[in-house]
Design an enzyme around this catalytic site. Structure first.
Site, short mmCIF file in Angstrom:
data_model
loop_
_atom_site.label_atom_id
_atom_site.label_comp_id
_atom_site.label_asym_id
_atom_site.label_seq_id
_atom_site.Cartn_x
_atom_site.Cartn_y
_atom_site.Cartn_z
N GLY A 294 4.67 -7.99 -14.71
CA GLY A 294 5.70 -7.57 -13.76
C GLY A 294 5.38 -8.11 -12.37
O GLY A 294 4.29 -8.64 -12.13
N SER B 238 1.45 -12.55 -14.61
CA SER B 238 1.80 -13.46 -15.73
C SER B 238 3.30 -13.78 -15.72
O SER B 238 4.04 -13.33 -16.59
CB SER B 238 1.37 -12.87 -17.07
N SER C 3 -0.87 -2.21 -12.10
CA SER C 3 -2.27 -1.74 -12.02
C SER C 3 -2.36 -0.22 -11.95
O SER C 3 -3.24 0.38 -12.57
CB SER C 3 -2.95 -2.35 -10.78
#
Length: 209
Positions: A38, A112, A45
């Site tokens: 995201g 990512s 996190s």
């Protein structure tokens, strides 16, 4: 390329006497990779860390690989170019695979941004060992939160190749679960995710013989 091919010819996989299934049995639960993707500021996190606490409290051996933390060490020599992002994801996935082989539930919280890289990460795991969690949040909301002040720096030109500003983010096409943090609180997100993991993914303590 030729040197890599030559090296590969001279390297033979050494099979361990103790297998992944043995370690899972010893730990009392299956192992898997839970991959959080995201935008920066979406809550990856925070949710991953909270989930880690829930799994730990449920007697599961768990470890969190946070993207920023990895860039302080093993990925410290990588930039944010598309090429280096690809290598960042490759290394993170390979580290995760080692944890899964060790019988541990590993969480990876990494932006990512590219679908191709996430698909490659998925491809090195068995089908039921990789769980993609899309932490969905609008760019406007992420900028509003801006917990690290990175969006402001990116808008001012102080940070280049920042995801969502001058580098694209490709939404996952088929994630196992989507957590929309513009609507869900932290507690709600963790409850939904943990319910999915325990009820559908079979992530629970095994009955020991």
């Amino acid at each position: 390329m030729k040197n890599n091919e030559e090296t590969e010819k001279n390297i033979v996989w050494h099979q361990s006497t103790i297998k992944k299934e043995d370690r899972q049995k010893l730990n009392g639960h299956k192992s898997c990779m839970i991959w959080f993707t995201g935008l920066s500021g979406s809550g990856k996190s925070t949710i991953a860390n909270a989930l880690q606490h829930v799994l730990y409290k449920n007697n599961l051996r768990v470890y969190l690989l946070d993207g920023d933390n990895l860039r302080h060490g093993i990925n410290g020599n990588l930039s944010f170019s598309p090429e280096d992002r690809k290598e960042n994801i490759r290394r993170t996935a390979e580290i995760g695979k080692l944890f899964v082989d060790a019988g541990i539930v590993v969480l990876a919280a990494v932006i990512s941004p590219f679908e191709e890289d996430r698909l490659h990460a998925r491809s090195i795991f068995k089908e039921d060992e990789f769980i993609e969690v899309y932490v969905k949040c609008s760019l406007a909301e992420c900028e509003k939160r801006d917990p690290k002040g990175l969006y402001k720096k990116a808008r001012n030109g102080e940070i280049k190749q920042f995801t969502g500003i001058d580098q694209s983010y490709e939404e996952p096409k088929k994630p196992e679960i989507i957590l929309d943090t513009t609507e869900l609180s932290l507690v709600q997100s963790v409850e939904l995710l943990s319910s999915y993991l325990f009820e559908k993914a079979g992530l629970k303590q095994m009955t020991k013989e």
